[in-house]
Design a protein around this motif. Structure first.
Motif, PDB file in Angstrom:
ATOM      1  N   GLU A  23       0.834  -1.196   0.000  1.00 23.65           N
ATOM      2  CA  GLU A  23       0.000   0.000   0.000  1.00 23.65           C
ATOM      3  C   GLU A  23       0.873   1.251   0.000  1.00 23.65           C
ATOM      4  OE1 GLU A  23      -2.192  -0.662   3.620  1.00 23.65           O
ATOM      5  OE2 GLU A  23      -1.110   0.940   4.638  1.00 23.65           O
TER       6      GLU A  23
ATOM      7  N   GLU B  71       1.261   5.202   1.116  1.00 24.43           N
ATOM      8  CA  GLU B  71       0.814   6.167   2.120  1.00 24.43           C
ATOM      9  C   GLU B  71       1.477   7.516   1.808  1.00 24.43           C
ATOM     10  OE1 GLU B  71       0.633   2.900   5.724  1.00 24.43           O
ATOM     11  OE2 GLU B  71       2.474   3.986   5.268  1.00 24.43           O
TER      12      GLU B  71
ATOM     13  N   LYS C 273      -3.426  10.279   2.968  1.00 24.05           N
ATOM     14  CA  LYS C 273      -4.174   9.157   2.414  1.00 24.05           C
ATOM     15  C   LYS C 273      -3.321   7.890   2.349  1.00 24.05           C
ATOM     16  CE  LYS C 273      -7.024  12.129  -0.567  1.00 24.05           C
ATOM     17  NZ  LYS C 273      -7.435  12.407  -1.975  1.00 24.05           N
ATOM     18  N   TYR C 274      -4.027   6.752   2.358  1.00 25.44           N
ATOM     19  CA  TYR C 274      -3.380   5.478   2.035  1.00 25.44           C
ATOM     20  C   TYR C 274      -4.235   4.779   0.989  1.00 25.44           C
ATOM     21  CZ  TYR C 274      -6.845   2.809   4.721  1.00 25.44           C
ATOM     22  OH  TYR C 274      -8.008   2.238   5.167  1.00 25.44           O
ATOM     23  N   ARG C 275      -3.613   3.910   0.201  1.00 27.56           N
ATOM     24  CA  ARG C 275      -4.312   3.160  -0.845  1.00 27.56           C
ATOM     25  C   ARG C 275      -3.612   1.819  -1.021  1.00 27.56           C
ATOM     26  NH1 ARG C 275      -8.517   3.657  -4.843  1.00 27.56           N
ATOM     27  NH2 ARG C 275      -8.373   1.688  -5.965  1.00 27.56           N
TER      28      ARG C 275
ATOM     29  N   SER D  88      -9.687  -0.686   1.613  1.00 24.15           N
ATOM     30  CA  SER D  88      -8.432  -0.626   0.852  1.00 24.15           C
ATOM     31  C   SER D  88      -7.923   0.805   0.673  1.00 24.15           C
ATOM     32  CB  SER D  88      -8.626  -1.270  -0.521  1.00 24.15           C
ATOM     33  OG  SER D  88      -9.535  -0.509  -1.307  1.00 24.15           O
ATOM     34  N   LYS D  89      -8.738   1.792   1.040  1.00 17.26           N
ATOM     35  CA  LYS D  89      -8.268   3.179   0.964  1.00 17.26           C
ATOM     36  C   LYS D  89      -8.931   3.980   2.082  1.00 17.26           C
ATOM     37  CE  LYS D  89     -11.704   4.393  -2.555  1.00 17.26           C
ATOM     38  NZ  LYS D  89     -11.898   4.954  -3.905  1.00 17.26           N
TER      39      LYS D  89
ATOM     40  N   GLY E 239      -4.885   1.381   7.454  1.00 14.95           N
ATOM     41  CA  GLY E 239      -3.555   1.411   6.876  1.00 14.95           C
ATOM     42  C   GLY E 239      -2.511   0.795   7.793  1.00 14.95           C
TER      43      GLY E 239
END
Length: 512
Positions: free
Chosen positions: A164, A166, A205-207, A243-244, A307
């Motif tokens: 992921e 970040e 944000k995280y993804r 997931s985000k 996250g």
């Protein structure tokens, strides 16, 4: 009787004369008696003066590196959220980082200044999670129960391919102490800055880029492991709701440093090329940390997953970045100052008196035909005229030739600049004149330091004269240190020794 004497005189002068040196060819005489008026002219020279004004331009010293700057920088490098993940298969890598900075700086000294502004930057990390995570009970202490109400089993989540991104986007207010240094023979200046920057995140944000978890169950009563059955399957979490999302961070205080070179482009613009580094001093992570696990009987990954940054595996976070910078430094230079100067123009006024005196006189006119030789050329030779003009210019320059400085300084005062502007106008009337610029220092301090100081004072005058239009091949620059004290009888202690003397070189015409 009177007419008889006139006749005899005419007869006497009408006798033939002997020619001398073959110049006189013939003579003839006319005698006239007539009234004559004599004119008596008296000329008296009277010194006088008139008060006038003129506009003087005091040129700004563009080599003075003090005062105001506007600085714009663009940086590119490597950045990270600055934390690590525990676990053999867990790790955190950095990624691309950028910086945009705009600030104002005030240099109170030619080398030292302070700056303040704003920057926009980002910190990006790539988190990798892996490994097997086993649970035997819920958080309330009850044993695990599967969908068929079987109790006392161990639930295992095998995480792999979990990756992921970040990212924090920050706005900061950098406050810095700046330093710049140059030498006269350098084509660039050294630049450095250190400071702090209070910052806060405008985007956090995280993804999940890749994510797969294989669920399985172990039943101790039967020594049986189940997977790929009903709820115990492998799931792809890339498109799952968790997931985000947003990271939880607190305001930060970063410390930073810049170092590089300033390359002059124009009098007011320098190009900065160098490197930069900044790191957040406090822990930026304000997440409620949770263990890696699942949420409910659907066995979704994690209980409110936020996250990898928000797991108990994550260490303290100190975001940092390091990279290269380019930028523009614009230096505000005051326009040339216009001043009205009062002065007296001195001149000599001639008073003429004319008187007329009548009388009678006898005029005998002699007519002579002669061979007259060519007149002797009485024009003053050009070298003599040039030396006379040079002497006049030298006397005018010597009225203004002493420029005084403050203690241990080689900066020109406004009075000194006015003197030098007057010297330039005088020298423009004598384009052949050359000058010597002699720098001096008082006896205080080290001899070597005084030698350098006297040369710097002479160079300050030299640079000002060049900017005023004087050609460099007309100037000789010398520094004498403190070896030649001032010879004026009215000198005030030692401050009269801190000077530069501008003199016309009188011997130059003799060498031409």
């Amino acid at each position: 009787m009177r007419h008889t004497w006139v006749f005899l005189l005419a007869l006497l002068f009408s006798m033939p004369l002997v020619a001398q040196d073959d110049l006189i060819i013939r003579h003839s005489y006319d005698t006239v008696i007539r009234p004559v008026t004599d004119t008596v002219v008296t000329i008296e020279a009277v010194p006088d003066s008139v008060a006038k004004q003129r506009e003087e331009i005091i040129k700004t010293d563009s080599t003075d590196r003090r005062r105001h700057y506007i600085e714009a920088h663009l940086g590119l490098g490597y950045g990270s959220l600055g934390y690590s993940l525990s676990g053999a298969e867990n790790r955190v890598n950095g990624s691309f980082s950028g910086l945009l900075q705009l600030q104002y700086a005030y240099f109170f000294h030619k080398n030292w200044g302070v700056g303040a502004g704003v920057w926009f930057t980002n910190y990006t990390s790539i988190a990798h999670i892996g490994g097997d995570y086993v649970w035997t009970q819920y958080k309330n202490g009850n044993p695990l129960v599967d969908s068929d109400t079987e109790q006392n089993y161990h639930h295992t989540a095998s995480v792999h391919k979990w990756r992921e991104r970040e990212t924090l986007h920050n706005i900061g207010i950098p406050v810095s102490l700046q330093f710049q240094y140059e030498k006269p023979d350098w084509k660039a200046r050294i630049f450095a800055a250190v400071g702090i920057a209070p910052s806060f995140s405008v985007s956090k944000k995280y993804r999940v880029l890749d994510g797969e978890i294989a669920h399985s169950a172990y039943y101790p009563a039967w020594d049986l492991t189940l997977d790929n059955m009903h709820e115990f399957v492998t799931r792809d979490y890339r498109n799952a709701p968790e997931s985000k999302g947003k990271l939880s961070v607190r305001p930060q205080v970063a410390v930073f440093a810049d170092f590089g070179a300033l390359l002059p482009v124009t009098k007011q613009i320098d190009l900065f090329v160098g490197g930069y580094f900044n790191v957040v001093a406090n822990d930026a992570n304000s997440s409620a940390r949770r263990d890696i696990g699942w949420r409910d009987t659907r066995f979704d990954f994690m209980d409110q997953y936020a996250g990898a940054y928000a797991t108990t595996n994550a260490s303290a976070s100190h975001p940092f970045e390091v990279g290269v910078k380019v930028g523009i430094h614009w230096h505000y230079i005051k326009p040339d100052k216009h001043e009205t100067v009062d002065y007296f123009e001195y001149f000599t006024r001639q008073d003429t008196t004319i008187a007329y005196v009548p009388r009678q006189d006898t005029i005998i006119t002699e007519h002579i035909d002669t061979i007259i030789p060519e007149p002797v050329d009485t024009v003053v030779p050009e070298p003599v005229a040039r030396m006379k003009k040079l002497e006049e210019v030298a006397e005018e320059v010597e009225k203004l030739n002493k420029i005084y400085f403050a203690f241990d300084s080689y900066e020109l005062t406004n009075k000194a600049k006015r003197y030098l502007s007057s010297i330039v106008r005088i020298l423009n009337d004598a384009p052949d004149a050359k000058i010597a610029i002699d720098g001096h220092a008082s006896v205080e301090g080290d001899v070597t330091h005084n030698d350098i100081l006297s040369k710097n004072r002479a160079n300050s005058v030299y640079r000002y004269l060049l900017r005023a239009g004087l050609k460099s091949d007309r100037v000789v620059v010398l520094g004498h240190g403190s070896r030649i004290p001032n010879e004026e009888t009215d000198r005030e202690e030692l401050k009269r020794d801190r000077r530069v003397e501008v003199k016309v070189i009188r011997e130059q015409n003799e060498s031409k």
